[in-house]
Design a protein around this motif. Structure first.
Motif, PDB file in Angstrom:
ATOM      1  N   ALA A 195     -82.624 -10.216  -9.409  1.00  0.00           N
ATOM      2  CA  ALA A 195     -81.232 -10.647  -9.254  1.00  0.00           C
ATOM      3  C   ALA A 195     -80.450 -10.527 -10.559  1.00  0.00           C
ATOM      4  N   ALA A 196     -81.065 -10.921 -11.659  1.00  0.00           N
ATOM      5  CA  ALA A 196     -80.363 -10.877 -12.946  1.00  0.00           C
ATOM      6  C   ALA A 196     -79.994  -9.451 -13.322  1.00  0.00           C
ATOM      7  N   LYS A 197     -80.845  -8.492 -12.963  1.00  0.00           N
ATOM      8  CA  LYS A 197     -80.552  -7.085 -13.253  1.00  0.00           C
ATOM      9  C   LYS A 197     -79.282  -6.646 -12.541  1.00  0.00           C
ATOM     10  N   LEU A 198     -79.181  -6.982 -11.261  1.00  0.00           N
ATOM     11  CA  LEU A 198     -78.007  -6.558 -10.501  1.00  0.00           C
ATOM     12  C   LEU A 198     -76.774  -7.387 -10.852  1.00  0.00           C
ATOM     13  N   GLU A 199     -76.975  -8.647 -11.193  1.00  0.00           N
ATOM     14  CA  GLU A 199     -75.853  -9.480 -11.599  1.00  0.00           C
ATOM     15  C   GLU A 199     -75.214  -8.954 -12.885  1.00  0.00           C
ATOM     16  N   SER A 200     -76.033  -8.338 -13.759  1.00  0.00           N
ATOM     17  CA  SER A 200     -75.521  -7.878 -15.053  1.00  0.00           C
ATOM     18  C   SER A 200     -74.726  -6.593 -14.943  1.00  0.00           C
ATOM     19  N   VAL A 201     -74.832  -5.902 -13.812  1.00  0.00           N
ATOM     20  CA  VAL A 201     -74.111  -4.645 -13.641  1.00  0.00           C
ATOM     21  C   VAL A 201     -72.677  -4.938 -13.217  1.00  0.00           C
ATOM     22  N   ALA A 202     -71.718  -4.267 -13.855  1.00  0.00           N
ATOM     23  CA  ALA A 202     -70.301  -4.534 -13.599  1.00  0.00           C
ATOM     24  C   ALA A 202     -69.926  -4.306 -12.137  1.00  0.00           C
ATOM     25  N   LYS A 203     -68.960  -5.074 -11.689  1.00  0.00           N
ATOM     26  CA  LYS A 203     -68.438  -4.947 -10.317  1.00  0.00           C
ATOM     27  C   LYS A 203     -66.930  -4.751 -10.415  1.00  0.00           C
ATOM     28  N   PRO A 204     -66.496  -3.512 -10.472  1.00  0.00           N
ATOM     29  CA  PRO A 204     -65.059  -3.222 -10.677  1.00  0.00           C
ATOM     30  C   PRO A 204     -64.236  -3.313  -9.400  1.00  0.00           C
ATOM     31  N   PHE A 205     -64.437  -4.410  -8.697  1.00  0.00           N
ATOM     32  CA  PHE A 205     -63.639  -4.671  -7.498  1.00  0.00           C
ATOM     33  C   PHE A 205     -63.430  -6.172  -7.410  1.00  0.00           C
TER      34      PHE A 205
ATOM     35  N   PRO B 244     -65.948  -6.215   2.929  1.00  0.00           N
ATOM     36  CA  PRO B 244     -64.614  -6.816   2.850  1.00  0.00           C
ATOM     37  C   PRO B 244     -64.621  -8.214   3.468  1.00  0.00           C
ATOM     38  N   GLU B 245     -63.841  -9.104   2.913  1.00  0.00           N
ATOM     39  CA  GLU B 245     -63.772 -10.469   3.428  1.00  0.00           C
ATOM     40  C   GLU B 245     -63.425 -10.450   4.920  1.00  0.00           C
ATOM     41  N   GLY B 246     -64.147 -11.247   5.695  1.00  0.00           N
ATOM     42  CA  GLY B 246     -63.890 -11.344   7.123  1.00  0.00           C
ATOM     43  C   GLY B 246     -64.726 -10.403   7.968  1.00  0.00           C
ATOM     44  N   GLU B 247     -65.448  -9.450   7.344  1.00  0.00           N
ATOM     45  CA  GLU B 247     -66.301  -8.539   8.096  1.00  0.00           C
ATOM     46  C   GLU B 247     -67.752  -8.981   7.957  1.00  0.00           C
ATOM     47  N   ASN B 248     -68.618  -8.465   8.836  1.00  0.00           N
ATOM     48  CA  ASN B 248     -70.031  -8.828   8.780  1.00  0.00           C
ATOM     49  C   ASN B 248     -70.883  -7.598   8.986  1.00  0.00           C
TER      50      ASN B 248
ATOM     51  N   GLU C  98     -63.922  -9.569  -6.346  1.00  0.00           N
ATOM     52  CA  GLU C  98     -65.019 -10.241  -5.641  1.00  0.00           C
ATOM     53  C   GLU C  98     -64.525 -11.322  -4.683  1.00  0.00           C
ATOM     54  N   GLU C  99     -63.227 -11.590  -4.689  1.00  0.00           N
ATOM     55  CA  GLU C  99     -62.673 -12.469  -3.669  1.00  0.00           C
ATOM     56  C   GLU C  99     -62.369 -11.687  -2.396  1.00  0.00           C
ATOM     57  N   GLU C 100     -62.159 -10.388  -2.566  1.00  0.00           N
ATOM     58  CA  GLU C 100     -61.897  -9.532  -1.412  1.00  0.00           C
ATOM     59  C   GLU C 100     -63.171  -8.880  -0.885  1.00  0.00           C
ATOM     60  N   TRP C 101     -64.155  -8.681  -1.767  1.00  0.00           N
ATOM     61  CA  TRP C 101     -65.447  -8.108  -1.383  1.00  0.00           C
ATOM     62  C   TRP C 101     -66.513  -9.198  -1.543  1.00  0.00           C
ATOM     63  N   ILE C 102     -67.174  -9.527  -0.459  1.00  0.00           N
ATOM     64  CA  ILE C 102     -68.105 -10.660  -0.434  1.00  0.00           C
ATOM     65  C   ILE C 102     -69.549 -10.165  -0.396  1.00  0.00           C
ATOM     66  N   LEU C 103     -70.402 -10.777  -1.218  1.00  0.00           N
ATOM     67  CA  LEU C 103     -71.826 -10.478  -1.152  1.00  0.00           C
ATOM     68  C   LEU C 103     -72.361 -10.941   0.200  1.00  0.00           C
TER      69      LEU C 103
END
Length: 312
Positions: free
Chosen positions: A169-179, A202-206, A181-186
């Motif tokens: 998890a820490a490896k992937l958390e350290s990689v930048a997310k240039p979007f 995208p927020e609201g999709e599954n 994150e309120e609009e794109w949900i893990l």
């Protein structure tokens, strides 16, 4: 929990490729084959659920043993379930017993209807019995051990963002997310031996119904076990193996430590139309694959997507 067999299949193929590469050179070949076999067995159970969520009857029945005593009734039952839009999460997948001819897989399955309807959301525990069918493991029979209705508060929790937790998890958390994150949900995070994947929607999709998706794949020591050229070759070949139509695939911005690609899939009878732009890069001998996929239409803002991926 995936909309496309390609989405799940590629992760499985590449994980097998790199996990096999992580095995000691002196390891017994049969032990390596047994490891891959376990992954393949669990992948059948996951594929079974994925095809149910996307209402792919042919794909679903491909996971059922052709000689199963409930083959015909299964087809009727699944067709009735297609009246609902379901979000299904598999948990606690475990191979309990295994012989050369039969495998028993225990599972917990949480099923939630994502649209208003009369479906009773529930958590089910049970066991699948798999047998070989023309050389492939398929579900021969299923036993439901318990079905527990989900209270309203638990149903709402199913819609919440998942947490990224695990060895990588820490490896992937350290990689930048240039979007944003309120609009794109893990929406999903999974780990296998030597690999992990994180999915943003995208927020609201599954994961049962989405229009676009950003995926981060991580392979520990991937650069040691598979150079970029070989990796991207296997990636392209796996696409063509899984699709029933020709896949338009191109590579660009290739260096010693990274390569970008783009592919389009249209007119496949078992897969939705989709277009994807991705970037594979090396960081401290670990390999990362970051990809943006647009479902059912082409990517119109190609340059923006390429720039976004290069920021990572």
């Amino acid at each position: 929990m995936l909309k496309s067999r390609l989405w799940a299949g590629i992760f499985f193929v590449l994980t097998c490729l790199l996990v096999a590469g992580c095995t000691d050179e002196g390891a017994d070949k049969e032990e390596v084959e047994a490891e891959v076999s376990d992954e393949a067995i669990l992948a059948v159970v996951e594929m079974n659920v994925e095809k149910l969520m996307v209402k792919d009857l042919d794909g679903y029945m491909e996971t059922i043993h052709s000689e199963s005593p409930v083959y015909e009734t299964t087809e009727e039952t699944i067709t009735e379930l297609f009246n609902y839009t379901l979000d299904i999460e598999l948990q606690n997948l475990e191979i309990k017993e295994q012989t050369d001819k039969e495998v028993i897989v225990a599972y917990t399955q949480r099923t939630v209807e994502t649209e208003a309807g009369d479906f009773q959301n529930n958590e089910t525990t049970g066991e699948h019995t798999l047998r070989l069918d023309d050389g492939q493991w398929k579900i021969y029979n299923s036993e439901v051990i318990a079905v527990n209705p989900l209270p309203q508060e638990e149903q709402e929790m199913e819609q919440e963002t998942v947490e990224m937790a695990g060895e990588y998890a820490a490896k992937l958390e350290s990689v930048a997310k240039p979007f944003d994150e309120e609009e794109w949900i893990l929406s999903s995070y999974k780990e296998a031996e030597g690999a992990a994947t994180a999915v943003y929607l995208p927020e609201g999709e599954n994961l049962g119904n989405y229009s676009q998706i950003i995926t981060y794949d991580f392979y520990e020591d991937g650069n040691i076990h598979s150079d970029l050229a070989h990796f991207i070759d296997v990636f392209e070949q796996s696409l063509n193996d899984m699709a029933t139509v020709d896949v338009e695939f191109q590579r660009f911005n290739a260096t010693e430590t990274e390569v970008s690609y783009q592919f389009a899939l249209n007119g496949d009878p078992t897969e939705p139309d989709q277009e994807e732009i991705g970037r594979v890069f090396i960081l401290d001998d670990d390999m990362y694959v970051v990809r943006y996929t647009k479902m059912d239409s082409s990517i119109e803002n190609r340059d923006e997507v390429v720039d976004m991926l290069r920021e990572i």
